[in-house]
Design an enzyme around this catalytic site. Sequence first.
Site, PDB file in Angstrom:
ATOM      1  N   ASP A 164     155.014   0.288  11.392  1.00 58.28           N
ATOM      2  CA  ASP A 164     155.163   1.322  12.417  1.00 58.28           C
ATOM      3  C   ASP A 164     154.323   2.552  12.073  1.00 58.28           C
ATOM      4  OD1 ASP A 164     156.912   0.159  14.250  1.00 58.28           O
ATOM      5  OD2 ASP A 164     158.703   0.859  13.212  1.00 58.28           O
ATOM      6  N   LEU A 165     154.413   2.968  10.832  1.00 56.99           N
ATOM      7  CA  LEU A 165     153.716   4.196  10.426  1.00 56.99           C
ATOM      8  C   LEU A 165     152.203   4.027  10.495  1.00 56.99           C
ATOM      9  CD1 LEU A 165     156.020   5.112   7.427  1.00 56.99           C
ATOM     10  CD2 LEU A 165     155.816   6.417   9.551  1.00 56.99           C
TER      11      LEU A 165
END
Lengths: 407, 407
Positions: A164-165
């Site tokens: 996600d990051l």
Amino acid sequence: MYDLLKGLRVVEGSAFVAAPTCGLYLAQFGAEVIRFDNIGGGPDFRRWPLADNGSSLYWEGLNKGKKSIAIDLTRPAGREVAQRLAAAPGDDAGLFVTNFPVDGFLSYEVLKALRPDLVCVRVMGWADGSQGMDYTINSALGLPLMTGPADDPRPVNHVLAAWDLLTGAYCAFGLVSALLARTRTGQGREIRAPLSDIGAATMANLGFTAETLMTGRQRQRMGNDIFGAFGRDFATRDGRTLMLLAITPKQWSKALEALGLTSEVAALEAELGVTFATDEGLRFTHRARLYPLFERAFAQRTAAELAPAFDAGGVTWGAYQPLEAALEDPRLYKDNPVFEDVSHPSGLNYPAPGAMATIPQDRRGQVKPAPRLGQHTDEVLAEVLGMSAAEIGRLHDAGLVAGGDGR
Amino acid sequence: MYDLLKGLRVVEGSAFVAAPTCGLYLAQFGAEVIRFDNIGGGPDFRRWPLADNGSSLYWEGLNKGKKSIAIDLTRPAGREVAQRLAAAPGDDAGLFVTNFPVDGFLSYEVLKALRPDLVCVRVMGWADGSQGMDYTINSALGLPLMTGPADDPRPVNHVLAAWDLLTGAYCAFGLVSALLARTRTGQGREIRAPLSDIGAATMANLGFTAETLMTGRQRQRMGNDIFGAFGRDFATRDGRTLMLLAITPKQWSKALEALGLTSEVAALEAELGVTFATDEGLRFTHRARLYPLFERAFAQRTAAELAPAFDAGGVTWGAYQPLEAALEDPRLYKDNPVFEDVSHPSGLNYPAPGAMATIPQDRRGQVKPAPRLGQHTDEVLAEVLGMSAAEIGRLHDAGLVAGGDGR
């Protein structure tokens, strides 16, 4: 907050981590970022951790410095407002960040009809549009089977949603790159960033897939051993655990000096007929012989003795510590100029970070809190869509938008 | 490869993961990226995994599509060549990506004297300039103590260098943002991206630090349980392990339907006086009651039964599989258009990815392999620095540069 992207108007229709961090990074570099959500909040509005009053500390962390407009996204008239916002007019607008489905009411085709040069960055789960989130895609990439102690076969998920990051930051890069291209050619674009492709490509970029193609199987599970070099956790005499790492020749020689192991390791090198200094791979190959020397050296010293010796000697190391200790660590939080005390929508006051990078030439602007949901509804409708007070009033009366008080 | 950044000339003086991925992402969006290294290779040139001939699969994964120039960086005359490259002339040049030290011969002050509007993105370990790498900074942030089975207190490092990856993408974002600002104001900048700040800020952005400030201690270790929602690994009848996730109401109801648990969970809701559907936090709070129902449902079915039922039902799930199985997975590798067969400098042929995002409007250009070390030395000296053949010859004679054959 810095001013690099001042003047840009970005609209975000998002939830969870990837798309909101994309918007966060843009806002912290000076863009105006307007997040729209369903009235009452999107699917991430009550995500844990929660404050005592039920506010999400997660939500207020990921939406700092943004504006918020609340729209009824279940009805066509509300959806139309969202579409018009995504395709907002202006040279430095028409920039849309989202994780809404490829084919829905916020598809590129729909929005392109409103603004032909739209730049849209879209976070996806699987590239084919099917449901996928960080943890379900990560399991398919083999990493949880490579993670954790070698004596325990259970899969270990990462706690930090790394995909996600990475996707969020890559989307911010994609958006500015596409804007740069648009200013030169006039052409807009949709940039689709599926977690599945970002995961698959990254495993290849780092050499994991080539290795597996060569050997026929994935890298073996090896606890905290750093693959192909020297590094692991070691226990001190007083029961602390320290991470030691030596990839470069300098990192290796400094570690040996600080631990008083130079001559013992030289003796081992003579016995094995190898030189560890210039070949980190040999340190990995012979780690079973090296570890006992290091284990003994750590076990003879306390963390309080090792820390200053390591720092003075330029050793690459870190102490394992819980986050509550990190919060007292001057280099991470306590005296870190990236952080500033902020009053948050939860009603709590606590330090929050601005831009993650530092620009020594520029002044760091104030860290801004997340908005209350719908706090900027009227302002955004007036300024971005040019609506009159009467028009805005009608949207409120029809329940199609809501302000910061939930109405 | 896409053309978004076509015309940009980026110079990279780097090693390891963060700075090279920054350059990789720029190259895959069409920028010309010129990496300089010491003659014989930088500290990452022989990083594992290695091919049989000693070539690094890691290096060739991270440097795809770049140009390579080899310079003797230990001597002043070689350092001057590197400085002139970093500050290369041209409207779309003077863009430098590095992890060299803040204060060395590639400091911003030194380079600014050569080009006042230089844009420099600098990866750092600790923000104060001291030695830190992904794994030694990660240990200080508490995550390894939160990772792994709850019944085992040993710290568990992540295998994927998440901070390096996030930093690399964030630096690519920083570079194009600073270029956009420079095209508008003429002003150059140094953007410093320390892993320590990126880690500390991210833990705050995600709510970890606020939670710890509120409770006094970091989140407890809970194995593969997804915090604040419903998700975990479950074992099937045939001994496979699947990851199931349900954050949104839809994800929850679809999981219950596919597992035939709707009525059993309704009975539990009645007993407890709660509604799980609209509050993922309650699913987490009562997970000890929910898990046995799910464990039984999984144990009654094989993975081959569950997979199509989950897909047909729109469940958010993933199978734990090793990377060799992922390589046969059509969605990840086998039929993924992001990947293409490439001949690499190691002499091996294997599929490699282009840009991690997909732009449906644009043609995906060919995936380019990494260069051989020094492959573009003469070309870069001539084209970027405008050197004559005689000047280039003198640099070779003095051993200050080397070509692709190592001379």
